[in-house]
Design an enzyme around this catalytic site. Structure first.
Site, mmCIF file in Angstrom:
data_model
loop_
_atom_site.group_PDB
_atom_site.id
_atom_site.type_symbol
_atom_site.label_atom_id
_atom_site.label_comp_id
_atom_site.label_asym_id
_atom_site.label_seq_id
_atom_site.Cartn_x
_atom_site.Cartn_y
_atom_site.Cartn_z
ATOM 1 N N ARG A 1 70.640 103.642 44.732
ATOM 2 C CA ARG A 1 71.900 102.885 44.740
ATOM 3 C C ARG A 1 73.062 103.623 44.070
ATOM 4 O O ARG A 1 74.205 103.202 44.158
ATOM 5 C CB ARG A 1 71.682 101.518 44.055
ATOM 6 C CG ARG A 1 70.989 100.521 44.945
ATOM 7 C CD ARG A 1 70.567 99.289 44.181
ATOM 8 N NE ARG A 1 69.374 99.532 43.367
ATOM 9 C CZ ARG A 1 68.889 98.662 42.477
ATOM 10 N NH1 ARG A 1 69.505 97.516 42.272
ATOM 11 N NH2 ARG A 1 67.808 98.949 41.779
ATOM 12 N N LYS B 1 69.411 109.680 39.184
ATOM 13 C CA LYS B 1 70.160 108.708 38.384
ATOM 14 C C LYS B 1 70.187 109.042 36.890
ATOM 15 O O LYS B 1 71.242 108.998 36.255
ATOM 16 C CB LYS B 1 69.572 107.313 38.586
ATOM 17 C CG LYS B 1 70.200 106.261 37.700
ATOM 18 C CD LYS B 1 69.865 104.857 38.127
ATOM 19 C CE LYS B 1 68.434 104.511 37.880
ATOM 20 N NZ LYS B 1 68.139 103.124 38.314
ATOM 21 N N GLY C 1 64.140 105.070 31.896
ATOM 22 C CA GLY C 1 65.151 106.074 31.589
ATOM 23 C C GLY C 1 66.564 105.618 31.897
ATOM 24 O O GLY C 1 67.533 106.310 31.561
ATOM 25 N N GLY D 1 62.097 91.131 37.792
ATOM 26 C CA GLY D 1 60.828 90.427 37.828
ATOM 27 C C GLY D 1 60.937 89.155 37.005
ATOM 28 O O GLY D 1 61.493 89.167 35.910
#
Ligand code: UD1
Ligand code: CA
Length: 478
Positions: free
Chosen positions: A25, A32, A116, A154
Site C-alpha cells: 500500500r 516499507k 517493523g 484482527g
C-alpha cells in the site's frame, strides 16, 4: 554513535522484529520499513526501543530488500546486538517468527515480538507487555487496543466465561465479529519454549492461506494460557501507506519537540520544526520557525537558531547565533560564534569561538580561528586560518588545481583585503597584509604586505580627449 542505553535485566529477553513484508500500500519501489521518519528508517524504531529495554539479541526478520534493510539498520545501530533472519517467502506472520528460530537457538526466556512498521511504540509499552506475561505466568501476552474504526485489524474475541480469547482476522471474521472494537495491536511477548512448540501447530486454513501468528492466542488456551495487555492506540498505530507515514512522522516529531521544550528549549513554532531522533539542544536556546535539525546534531545552551536553517550532524557550542537560512553539515560552530544569514558550512568546517561567518560565505574542511571574521561572499576550502584574522569580501581559496586539493594556511592577525585570490598551496605568515584584489601564488612572510596585482595607472585628461575625438568631423576622402 553511542551504544544504545540498555536496561539491566534480571530475566533474559530477546526480541523479534518482523520486517520482511513489501508494504504494497506504500505504492513504492522501496520496502516499507526503509521509508524514513525523523531521519531513520521505520524499522529502526521498534528495534531501538527493544534494545533500550535490554533485549539481547534483537532478531530482525527480513525478506523484501533484505540487504538494504540490513544495511540501513546496521548503519543506524552499529554496535547493537542485532541479528538478521531471512524469510524468503512471506507466508504469514507465524512463518516470519519461525524464520527467527535459528537465530535464537538456545535462548531461554521472554521473546518480544513486534512489527517493523510501528515506529511510535515506546519502551514503556514494550515493558508493560513483558510484565503482563510475567505477572500472569502465561505462555503469551498480546497487546490489544480499542479503536473507533477497527477496520483491517484482527479482532479480539472473548469467550463467555471471560477467560478464553482468540483473534479473528478481518477477512475471516463474521459480520458480528467485525463489530468488535478491541483489536490485536500486533505486539506480543512469549515464553521461548512455548513459542517454538506452539508455532509448529499453526496451520494455514484461513481466508488468506497464511500462517497467522495470531493463532497462538487460541492455542495457548490448551497450555500455559494467554493474557491480553491494553496499550494506547496512538502508540501501536502501524504505518501502511504514505499518509500514515506522514502522520507517524508528525507524531514522533511532536514528541521530540515536547522533550526539548521540557528541557528548557524555546521553540517558536513546534508545528513547523523538524527534528531527528537523537538531536540534543541545550536550555535557553531559541529555535525559530522552520528549522530542521538532523542526524547527530547537538546544540548548546543559550543559542539562537535562525529561521529556515538546516543543521545536519553539526555541533554547536554555547551562546552561538545562527542567523536565518544557514545550511550546515558535519560542521562545528564554537561558543559565541555568529553565523549567517545564508551561510553554508560543509563537512569539516570548524568555526572558532567568537568567530563570524557572514552572508554567502562557504566553508569546507576549514578551521576559522578564534575571533576571526569572514563576513561576505567568500569561499574558504582546505584552509587553516588563525585567530583574529579578517577575511575580506570576495576572498577565494583556490584549493583545487584540477587534480588534487591543496591547503591554504593563514597565520594569526592576518588582514586579507577584499577580492583576494589565494592560489593553494600557499601560506600567509602572521600579521601579514594582503592588498585588495591580489592574486597570490607565493607564500607571504609574517608581517609583510603582499600586492599581487598590476600597479594602477591614471591617464589624466583621457576622457576629454576621447570626447573631443568623437566630436571632430570625420575627414572626407578625396
Ligand atoms: C497483523 C495481525 C493483526 C493485527 C495487525 C496489527 C496477523 C495474522 N495479523 O495484521 O491481527 O491486528 O497485524 O497491526 O498477524 N510480515 C513478515 N512476513 C510475513 C508477513 C508479515 O515479515 O510473511 C511482517 C510485515 O512486514 C509487517 C508485520 O509482519 O511488518 C505485520 O504483517 P501485516 O501483513 O502488515 O499484518 P496485518 O495484516 O497488519
Ligand atoms: Ca500491518
Amino acid at each position: 554513535m553511542p551504544r544504545p542505553s540498555a536496561r539491566k535485566r534480571s530475566e533474559p529477553l530477546a526480541a523479534i522484529v518482523l520486517a520482511a513484508g513489501k508494504g504494497t500500500r506504500m505504492k513504492s519501489s522501496r520496502a516499507k520499513v526503509l521509508h524514513g521518519i525523523c531521519g531513520r528508517p521505520l524499522a529502526y524504531y521498534p528495534v531501538r526501543r527493544a534494545l533500550a529495554l535490554g533485549a539481547d539479541p534483537v532478531v530482525v526478520v527480513v525478506g523484501h530488500q533484505a540487504e538494504e534493510v540490513q544495511a540501513a539498520l546496521g548503519a543506524a545501530l552499529p554496535e547493537a546486538p542485532l541479528r538478521f533472519a531471512a524469510q524468503e517467502q512471506q507466508l504469514g506472520t507465524a512463518h516470519a517468527v519461525l524464520s527467527a528460530r535459528k537465530a535464537l537457538r538456545g535462548f531461554e526466556g521472554s521473546v518480544l515480538i513486534c512489527s517493523g512498521d510501528t515506529p511510535l511504540l515506546t519502551e514503556e509499552t514494550l515493558a508493560s507487555v513483558v510484565e503482563a506475561r510475567r505477572k500472569a505466568k502465561a505462555g503469551l501476552a498480546f497487546a490489544t487496543m480499542t479503536l473507533e474504526n477497527p477496520t483491517g485489524y484482527g479482532r479480539v474475541v472473548h469467550s463467555h466465561d471471560g477467560k478464553l480469547a482468540l483473534i479473528v482476522e478481518e477477512k475471516d471474521a463474521t459480520p458480528e465479529e467485525r463489530r468488535i472494537q478491541e483489536v490485536n495491536a500486533g505486539l506480543y511477548c512469549a515464553d521461548a519454549a512455548f513459542l517454538w512448540k506452539t508455532l509448529a501447530k499453526v496451520g494455514q486454513k484461513n481466508a488468506q492461506g497464511e500462517f497467522y501468528l495470531t493463532d497462538l492466542v487460541a492455542l495457548a488456551a490448551e497450555g500455559p494460557g494467554a493474557v491480553a495487555a491494553r496499550v494506547s492506540p496512538v502508540e501501536a498505530a502501524g504505518v501502511n501507506d504514505q499518509e500514515e507515514l506522514s502522520l507517524a512522522g508528525r507524531a514522533l516529531t511532536r514528541r521530540l519537540a515536547q522533550r526539548l521544550m521540557r528541557g528548557g528549549v524555546t521553540l517558536e513554532d513546534p508545528e513547523r520544526f523538524l527534528c531527528d531522533e537523537g538531536v540534543e539542544v541545550g536550555p535557553d536556546t531559541v529555535v525559530e520557525t522552520g528549522v530542521r535539525l538532523r542526524g547527530a546534531t547537538r546544540v548548546g545552551r543559550g543559542c539562537v537558531i535562525g529561521q529556515g536553517s538546516v543543521l545536519t550532524d553539526t555541533v554547536v557550542g554555547d551562546g552561538v547565533t545562527i542567523k536565518p537560512y544557514c545550511v550546515t553539515e558535519q560542521a562545528e560552530i564554537r561558543a559565541g560564534a555568529v553565523v549567517g544569514p545564508f551561510a553554508r558550512l560543509r563537512p569539516g568546517a570548524d568555526v572558532g569561538e567568537e568567530a563570524h561567518v557572514g552572508n554567502f560565505v562557504e566553508l569546507k574542511k576549514t578551521r576559522l580561528g578564534k575571533g576571526s571574521k569572514a563576513n561576505h561572499l567568500t569561499y574558504l576550502g582546505d584552509a587553516t586560518i588563525g585567530a583574529g584574522v579578517n577575511v575580506g569580501c570576495g576572498t577565494v581559496t583556490c584549493n583545487y588545481d584540477g587534480e588534487k586539493k591543496n591547503p591554504t594556511v593563514i597565520g594569526d592577525g592576518v588582514f586579507v583585503g577584499s577580492d583576494s585570490i589565494l592560489v593553494a598551496p600557499i601560506e600567509i605568515g602572521e600579521r601579514a597584509y594582503i592588498a585588495a584584489g591580489s592574486t597570490l601564488t607565493d607564500d607571504v612572510p609574517p608581517g609583510a604586505l603582499a600586492l599581487g596585482r598590476a600597479r594602477q595607472v591614471n591617464k589624466e585628461g583621457w576622457v576629454d580627449r576621447l570626447e573631443a575625438s568623437r566630436r571632430a568631423p570625420a575627414k572626407k576622402r578625396a
